[in-house]
Structure formats: structure tokens, C-alpha cells
Design an enzyme around this catalytic site. Structure first.
Site, PDB file in Angstrom:
ATOM      1  N   ASP A   1      42.656  41.953  24.941  1.00 36.56           N
ATOM      2  CA  ASP A   1      41.345  42.427  24.173  1.00 36.56           C
ATOM      3  C   ASP A   1      41.125  41.723  23.095  1.00 36.56           C
ATOM      4  OD1 ASP A   1      38.606  43.441  24.380  1.00 36.56           O
ATOM      5  OD2 ASP A   1      39.334  45.386  23.645  1.00 36.56           O
TER       6      ASP A   1
ATOM      7  N   LEU B   1      59.314  34.581  37.446  1.00 30.51           N
ATOM      8  CA  LEU B   1      58.413  35.616  36.972  1.00 30.51           C
ATOM      9  C   LEU B   1      57.477  35.717  38.041  1.00 30.51           C
ATOM     10  CD1 LEU B   1      57.027  37.064  34.595  1.00 30.51           C
ATOM     11  CD2 LEU B   1      56.108  34.884  34.091  1.00 30.51           C
TER      12      LEU B   1
ATOM     13  N   HIS C   1      37.538  32.823  24.510  1.00 37.46           N
ATOM     14  CA  HIS C   1      38.272  33.029  25.783  1.00 37.46           C
ATOM     15  C   HIS C   1      39.434  31.910  25.983  1.00 37.46           C
ATOM     16  CE1 HIS C   1      36.172  36.350  26.886  1.00 37.46           C
ATOM     17  NE2 HIS C   1      35.184  36.012  26.840  1.00 37.46           N
TER      18      HIS C   1
HETATM   19  C1  FPP Z   1      38.777  40.354  26.730  1.00 38.05           C
HETATM   20  O1  FPP Z   1      38.275  39.871  25.130  1.00 38.05           O
HETATM   21  C2  FPP Z   1      39.327  39.260  27.257  1.00 38.05           C
HETATM   22  C3  FPP Z   1      38.188  38.961  28.388  1.00 38.05           C
HETATM   23  C4  FPP Z   1      37.229  39.708  28.943  1.00 38.05           C
HETATM   24  C5  FPP Z   1      38.353  37.797  29.272  1.00 38.05           C
HETATM   25  C6  FPP Z   1      39.950  37.147  29.330  1.00 38.05           C
HETATM   26  C7  FPP Z   1      39.863  35.858  30.012  1.00 38.05           C
HETATM   27  C8  FPP Z   1      40.832  34.824  29.867  1.00 38.05           C
HETATM   28  C9  FPP Z   1      41.620  35.217  28.634  1.00 38.05           C
HETATM   29  C10 FPP Z   1      40.583  33.562  30.459  1.00 38.05           C
HETATM   30  C11 FPP Z   1      41.225  33.726  31.746  1.00 38.05           C
HETATM   31  C12 FPP Z   1      42.741  34.001  31.846  1.00 38.05           C
HETATM   32  C13 FPP Z   1      43.564  33.484  32.806  1.00 38.05           C
HETATM   33  C14 FPP Z   1      44.949  34.087  32.753  1.00 38.05           C
HETATM   34  C15 FPP Z   1      43.151  32.379  33.727  1.00 38.05           C
HETATM   35  P1  FPP Z   1      36.716  40.367  25.097  1.00 38.05           P
HETATM   36  O2  FPP Z   1      35.802  39.470  25.272  1.00 38.05           O
HETATM   37  O3  FPP Z   1      36.470  41.562  25.632  1.00 38.05           O
HETATM   38  O4  FPP Z   1      36.752  40.722  23.409  1.00 38.05           O
HETATM   39  P2  FPP Z   1      35.988  41.686  22.578  1.00 38.05           P
HETATM   40  O5  FPP Z   1      36.422  43.045  22.821  1.00 38.05           O
HETATM   41  O6  FPP Z   1      36.088  41.255  21.146  1.00 38.05           O
HETATM   42  O7  FPP Z   1      34.473  41.426  22.837  1.00 38.05           O
END
Ligand code: FPP
Length: 242
Positions: A21, A133, A38
Site C-alpha cells: 500500500d 519461490l 504504481h
Molecule cells: C496500493 O497502493 C497498490 C495498488 C492498489 C496496486 C499495486 C500494483 C502494482 C504494484 C502493480 C502490479 C504488480 C505486479 C506484481 C505485476 P495505493 O494506490 O492504494 O496507494 P494509496 O493508498 O497511497 O492510494
């Protein structure tokens, strides 16, 4: 009951899960577009996967997109879809080299044919009997939705006499779950919030949970090692008197 073909319990001991997060807040605090957060998040995933192989961890389960994330702006969802495809294209060769077995779970079909076929390709390419893994990526996953799917599945199997009600046990639920791992040992959540957000509800029954205040893009290999080292010092009683 031959329900789920993937071996859920590895001989090696440690199953780690991460709620990654803070990408959005990291982007905003650096005056960047959310999609850049992201993108940076994917770079961190790569480092943590490499370290997981070095640490001899049996599985790493990542929350990439929750069932609730569908309510995000369309542009952000499209950026995440593109990142998933780019991550597969760029990182599968290294995963094969490291003998990492990649598996996606959740309602992946909702992402469309292009992603589904990319995922199948990546899972087949990284399939190996001697993996280092198991890297499990939750995409369109929600713990409550998983319960719902399991309940419907059990009801269908009972009605068709495939299983008897008295034979249903915890193992049945684990096997019917879309989650490719049974018991998470260590759950890490970055980003400062202290909640579970519908992730792996059944599998974290006895997890040690670590909340990290840093945003995911600021999470380092050293932070990860510290989480693992601290976990190894914990005495886990599983409700017993020892
Ligand atoms: C949370 O941060 C993150 C996500 C909802 C998306 C995570 C996705 C990736 C890192 C890309 C895909 C991953 C792989 C393994 C291919 P948030 O946007 O909720 O952060 P915030 O709470 O600060 O808004």
C-alpha cells in the site's frame, strides 16, 4: 479429493504475503501522476522477489489488485493493466532464470482476454517442479468473494454427490480456495494503515502481522530483511501451552 492441482504446502517453511500500500500517496507526495507510483511499485516488487529467493522463502503472495479496486478511476485501472503486462514481458525471463514459479489468482477473467492469455503464458513459462519461490499475485481478488466462491463450489459438489456434508473439513476449504497457499506465516502491510482490506482472510488465521509506515515505493530490501529476521525471533504457540 483432487480439487486443486497446485501443491499448497511447500516443504520449505516460510510463506510471506504483502499488502503493497501507498503507491498513490507516494506519487502525490513526489508531485507525480498516480500511475508513476504504481510503476515505482513494480520496481520494488522485483527487488523483493529477488531477496525472497535469496532468503529461501517458500512463497511470496502479493496483493496487486483487490476486488474493491475496480471502483478506482478508469485511467488508473488501465495503467495497472498495462503495468501487469509490461511486468510479465520484462520480468518472466529473470523469473525463469531464478526458478520462480509465477501464479495469478482472483477474478482474473474480469481483466479481459489479453491479460488472461498473457498470464497463462507466464504461468506456463515459469512452471517447474523444482521451483525456488512460489510467487503468487492476487489480481481482482477479495477474501469475502473467495469465501462466496468456495461456498457455491461446496454446495454444487454436495448436490452432485461428489462430496458428503460430513466429509467437509478445513482441508476442503483450503483446497477449494483460489489462493495458492494455505497458511501465511508473515503478513506485511506498508503505507501506514493497520488493516487487512479483505486480503487472504482464511489464510492469515495465525499470521504474524507487521505494519510498516513507509509507502510501498520507499520499502527497501533492508526493511524486508528486518521483517523476516524479526519474524524468526517470534515464538508461535498456535493456541497451545508451550
Ligand atoms: C496500493 O497502493 C497498490 C495498488 C492498489 C496496486 C499495486 C500494483 C502494482 C504494484 C502493480 C502490479 C504488480 C505486479 C506484481 C505485476 P495505493 O494506490 O492504494 O496507494 P494509496 O493508498 O497511497 O492510494
Amino acid at each position: 479429493m483432487a480439487i486443486n492441482s497446485q501443491t499448497k504446502n511447500s516443504k520449505k517453511s516460510m510463506n510471506v504475503a504483502i499488502i503493497m500500500d501507498g503507491n498513490g500517496r507516494w506519487a502525490i507526495s513526489n508531485s507525480l501522476n498516480i500511475s508513476k507510483g504504481h510503476k515505482k511499485g513494480v520496481e520494488i516488487v522485483r527487488k523483493i522477489v529477488e531477496e525472497s529467493v535469496r532468503q529461501n522463502i517458500s512463497s511470496l503472495t502479493l496483493y496487486a489488485f483487490s476486488s474493491e479496486n475496480w471502483s478506482r478511476p478508469k485511467a488508473e485501472i488501465e495503467a495497472i493493466k498495462k503495468l501487469v503486462i509490461d511486468a510479465i514481458n520484462n520480468q518472466v525471463p529473470e523469473l525463469i532464470e531464478q526458478k520462480v514459479k509465477l501464479r495469478f489468482f482472483g477474478h482474473v477473467n474480469k481483466f479481459g482476454k489479453k491479460i488472461v492469455s498473457k498470464i497463462e503464458e507466464a504461468e506456463n513459462a515459469t512452471y517447474t517442479d523444482e521451483g525456488s519461490l512460489n510467487l503468487n499475485v492476487a489480481l481482482g481478488y477479495g477474501g469475502r468473494q473467495d469465501f462466496l466462491d468456495i461456498t457455491k463450489d461446496i454446495a454444487t459438489r454436495v448436490l452432485s454427490n461428489e462430496i458428503k456434508i460430513d466429509d467437509i473439513d478445513e482441508n476442503t476449504i483450503s483446497q477449494l480456495s483460489s489462493v495458492p497457499v494455505n497458511d501465511i506465516d508473515l503478513l506485511i502491510r506498508t503505507g501506514g494503515d493497520r488493516r487487512i482490506s479483505n486480503f487472504l482472510l482464511y489464510q492469515i488465521a495465525y499470521s504474524e502481522i507487521v505494519f510498516i509506515d513507509k509507502y510501498w515505493p520507499d520499502f527497501t530490501k533492508e526493511d524486508f530483511i528486518e521483517c523476516i529476521d524479526n519474524f524468526k525471533k517470534v515464538s508461535r504457540r498456535f493456541g497451545k501451552r508451550i
